[in-house]
Design a protein around this motif. Structure first.
Motif, PDB file in Angstrom:
ATOM      1  N   SER A 201       0.820  -1.222   0.000  1.00 23.63           N
ATOM      2  CA  SER A 201       0.000   0.000   0.000  1.00 23.63           C
ATOM      3  C   SER A 201       0.844   1.257   0.000  1.00 23.63           C
ATOM      4  O   SER A 201       0.373   2.337  -0.381  1.00 23.63           O
ATOM      5  CB  SER A 201      -0.923   0.025   1.219  1.00 23.63           C
ATOM      6  OG  SER A 201      -0.173   0.175   2.419  1.00 23.63           O
ATOM      7  N   LYS A 203       1.758   2.554   2.791  1.00 24.53           N
ATOM      8  CA  LYS A 203       1.272   3.258   3.981  1.00 24.53           C
ATOM      9  C   LYS A 203       1.664   2.501   5.242  1.00 24.53           C
ATOM     10  O   LYS A 203       1.486   1.285   5.320  1.00 24.53           O
ATOM     11  CB  LYS A 203      -0.256   3.406   3.937  1.00 24.53           C
ATOM     12  CG  LYS A 203      -0.803   4.098   2.696  1.00 24.53           C
ATOM     13  CD  LYS A 203      -0.454   5.576   2.677  1.00 24.53           C
ATOM     14  CE  LYS A 203      -1.115   6.273   1.483  1.00 24.53           C
ATOM     15  NZ  LYS A 203      -0.755   7.711   1.422  1.00 24.53           N
ATOM     16  N   ASP A 207      -5.169   1.670   8.632  1.00 27.57           N
ATOM     17  CA  ASP A 207      -6.437   2.201   8.119  1.00 27.57           C
ATOM     18  C   ASP A 207      -6.226   2.835   6.743  1.00 27.57           C
ATOM     19  O   ASP A 207      -7.039   2.659   5.823  1.00 27.57           O
ATOM     20  CB  ASP A 207      -7.023   3.229   9.086  1.00 27.57           C
ATOM     21  CG  ASP A 207      -7.536   2.600  10.368  1.00 27.57           C
ATOM     22  OD1 ASP A 207      -7.919   1.412  10.327  1.00 27.57           O
ATOM     23  OD2 ASP A 207      -7.533   3.276  11.411  1.00 27.57           O
ATOM     24  N   GLU A 208      -5.114   3.548   6.603  1.00 28.48           N
ATOM     25  CA  GLU A 208      -4.788   4.152   5.312  1.00 28.48           C
ATOM     26  C   GLU A 208      -4.451   3.079   4.279  1.00 28.48           C
ATOM     27  O   GLU A 208      -4.806   3.197   3.096  1.00 28.48           O
ATOM     28  CB  GLU A 208      -3.628   5.131   5.458  1.00 28.48           C
ATOM     29  CG  GLU A 208      -3.954   6.360   6.298  1.00 28.48           C
ATOM     30  CD  GLU A 208      -2.755   7.277   6.478  1.00 28.48           C
ATOM     31  OE1 GLU A 208      -1.676   6.972   5.920  1.00 28.48           O
ATOM     32  OE2 GLU A 208      -2.902   8.302   7.174  1.00 28.48           O
ATOM     33  N   CYS A 210      -5.676   0.024   4.189  1.00 23.29           N
ATOM     34  CA  CYS A 210      -6.947  -0.587   3.771  1.00 23.29           C
ATOM     35  C   CYS A 210      -7.687   0.307   2.785  1.00 23.29           C
ATOM     36  O   CYS A 210      -8.287  -0.183   1.814  1.00 23.29           O
ATOM     37  CB  CYS A 210      -7.821  -0.865   4.989  1.00 23.29           C
ATOM     38  SG  CYS A 210      -7.236  -2.244   6.013  1.00 23.29           S
ATOM     39  N   GLN A 211      -7.642   1.601   3.018  1.00 27.37           N
ATOM     40  CA  GLN A 211      -8.286   2.530   2.094  1.00 27.37           C
ATOM     41  C   GLN A 211      -7.682   2.410   0.695  1.00 27.37           C
ATOM     42  O   GLN A 211      -8.405   2.403  -0.310  1.00 27.37           O
ATOM     43  CB  GLN A 211      -8.160   3.967   2.598  1.00 27.37           C
ATOM     44  CG  GLN A 211      -8.869   4.990   1.712  1.00 27.37           C
ATOM     45  CD  GLN A 211      -8.761   6.404   2.269  1.00 27.37           C
ATOM     46  OE1 GLN A 211      -8.314   6.619   3.394  1.00 27.37           O
ATOM     47  NE2 GLN A 211      -9.182   7.372   1.481  1.00 27.37           N
ATOM     48  N   HIS A 214      -8.948  -0.898  -0.843  1.00 28.66           N
ATOM     49  CA  HIS A 214     -10.358  -0.802  -1.249  1.00 28.66           C
ATOM     50  C   HIS A 214     -10.506   0.038  -2.515  1.00 28.66           C
ATOM     51  O   HIS A 214     -11.294  -0.296  -3.410  1.00 28.66           O
ATOM     52  CB  HIS A 214     -11.202  -0.210  -0.118  1.00 28.66           C
ATOM     53  CG  HIS A 214     -11.445  -1.150   1.026  1.00 28.66           C
ATOM     54  ND1 HIS A 214     -11.892  -2.441   0.847  1.00 28.66           N
ATOM     55  CD2 HIS A 214     -11.314  -0.988   2.379  1.00 28.66           C
ATOM     56  CE1 HIS A 214     -12.024  -3.028   2.026  1.00 28.66           C
ATOM     57  NE2 HIS A 214     -11.673  -2.167   2.972  1.00 28.66           N
ATOM     58  N   GLU A 215      -9.761   1.126  -2.602  1.00 32.26           N
ATOM     59  CA  GLU A 215      -9.827   1.968  -3.798  1.00 32.26           C
ATOM     60  C   GLU A 215      -9.308   1.223  -5.021  1.00 32.26           C
ATOM     61  O   GLU A 215      -9.769   1.470  -6.145  1.00 32.26           O
ATOM     62  CB  GLU A 215      -9.019   3.250  -3.577  1.00 32.26           C
ATOM     63  CG  GLU A 215      -9.677   4.211  -2.596  1.00 32.26           C
ATOM     64  CD  GLU A 215      -8.822   5.429  -2.281  1.00 32.26           C
ATOM     65  OE1 GLU A 215      -7.647   5.465  -2.735  1.00 32.26           O
ATOM     66  OE2 GLU A 215      -9.312   6.336  -1.581  1.00 32.26           O
ATOM     67  N   SER A 233     -11.425  -5.552   7.231  1.00 27.80           N
ATOM     68  CA  SER A 233     -11.922  -4.297   6.678  1.00 27.80           C
ATOM     69  C   SER A 233     -12.758  -4.543   5.429  1.00 27.80           C
ATOM     70  O   SER A 233     -12.366  -5.314   4.551  1.00 27.80           O
ATOM     71  CB  SER A 233     -10.746  -3.368   6.334  1.00 27.80           C
ATOM     72  OG  SER A 233     -11.209  -2.159   5.759  1.00 27.80           O
ATOM     73  N   ALA A 235     -15.855  -2.107   2.920  1.00 27.03           N
ATOM     74  CA  ALA A 235     -16.236  -0.725   2.641  1.00 27.03           C
ATOM     75  C   ALA A 235     -17.117  -0.147   3.741  1.00 27.03           C
ATOM     76  O   ALA A 235     -17.200   1.081   3.907  1.00 27.03           O
ATOM     77  CB  ALA A 235     -16.966  -0.646   1.305  1.00 27.03           C
ATOM     78  N   SER A 238     -14.617  -1.624   9.824  1.00 21.15           N
ATOM     79  CA  SER A 238     -13.253  -2.077  10.061  1.00 21.15           C
ATOM     80  C   SER A 238     -13.104  -2.391  11.540  1.00 21.15           C
ATOM     81  O   SER A 238     -13.539  -1.604  12.386  1.00 21.15           O
ATOM     82  CB  SER A 238     -12.244  -0.999   9.631  1.00 21.15           C
ATOM     83  OG  SER A 238     -10.919  -1.414   9.914  1.00 21.15           O
TER      84      SER A 238
END
Length: 314
Positions: A201, A203, A207-208, A210-211, A214-215, A233, A235, A238
């Motif tokens: 990621s 990151k 949490d970032e 996972c974002q 997901h994106e 997690s 959409a 989480s």
């Protein structure tokens, strides 16, 4: 019940005995069946699911040994292949905390060739891609990519575990990231370790991370955190789901037991959308998978340590 097709490597783990993490000090090794996708297929079958392994071993005594292990665990090996190339070997050391150190001698796993007859069998079933060696090139990587496309066109549920191995990707981490991203984009479910989630990621904050995933397209993300449990997690929610307390002897196969148990549970449902929409159901599934992973660490070796239904239900 849906069938789970597990695609990737099957190999021999030579596990060092009576020593710490430094392989140079090892004098004795025990022969174990290994390879993340093979472990996952056994985990599924051991819990009452239907699994089929797709991979390649050498046409040698080690390859025969490996296929016999899978067959004994009631894994469908009808699509496994044999090659004139020697069976892939991994030399593994385990430190006092049960953590592993790997050295690979790569062989037959890279020789897997595409089988067009499998495409029709993928329809509405589950495809699990374990990528420890699959993205290193050779026929296996080409075949892997073609099966991903087949799974998408046949409305299969796609699961991906990058199985990052530092020794295989030294100074090539950017290549590993680039090759993993298409699988993350196309998968319904991705399972990461903490290190993998941060690497893929870009990151540090989960949490970032996972974002980002997901994106990219993944609908369900599970990040295993060892004794701290698993971050789940989607959409819509989480949460970190705790695991059971154990004293680990060997963490080999714990992640494979986790994802195998999770996929076995998902395979019991006719519609993936129903699983995704039910927070309580997904939470319970991950909690059960946590238990499967934890139990596996209490003994040495991956496949022989995978839990049975009786152990999970006790």
């Amino acid at each position: 019940m849906k069938k789970v097709f597990c695609i990737g490597e099957l190999l021999i783990d030579f596990v060092a005995e009576n020593q710490g993490k430094d392989l140079s000090k090892a004098k004795e090794f025990s022969k174990k069946a290994g390879g993340a996708p093979a472990n996952v297929s056994c985990a599924i079958s051991k819990l009452g699911g239907e699994s089929l392994f797709i991979g390649c071993v050498g046409d040698d005594p080690f390859g025969t040994f490996l296929l016999r292990i899978l067959e004994n665990e009631k894994v469908d090996i009808s699509s496994a292949q044999k090659s004139d190339t020697f069976t892939t070997l991994a030399f593994v050391s385990i430190d006092a905390d049960g953590e592993r150190d790997f050295v690979f001698s790569r062989g037959a796993d890279k020789e897997l060739t595409y089988d067009s007859s499998l495409k029709s069998r993928f329809e509405n079933n589950i495809l699990h891609f374990g990528a420890a060696t699959a993205l290193l090139g050779g026929s296996l990587e080409e075949t892997y990519n073609r099966y991903l496309f087949d799974g998408i066109t046949k409305n299969a549920f796609i699961s991906f575990d990058p199985n990052y191995r530092v020794d295989l990707w030294k100074n090539k981490e950017d290549v590993f990231i680039r090759k993993c991203h298409p699988y993350i984009e196309k998968s319904h479910l991705c399972k990461f370790s903490l290190e993998e989630a941060q690497l893929l990621s870009g990151k540090d904050n989960l949490d970032e991370a996972c974002q980002v995933f997901h994106e990219m397209g993944t609908q369900i993300i599970v990040i295993t955190l060892g004794s701290e449990g698993t971050l789940l997690s989607t959409a819509n929610f989480s949460k970190t789901i705790p695991s059971i307390k154990v004293t680990p002897k060997d963490t080999t196969g714990a992640g494979d037991a986790f994802i195998g148990c999770l996929l076995q549970q998902i395979s019991q449902h006719s519609k993936f959308e129903n699983v995704l929409a039910d927070e309580k159901l997904l939470t319970n599934m991950v909690a059960r998978a946590n238990k499967a992973g934890a139990i596996t660490t209490e003994n040495f070796g991956a496949i022989e340590s995978l839990p049975t239904l009786q152990q999970l239900d006790s």
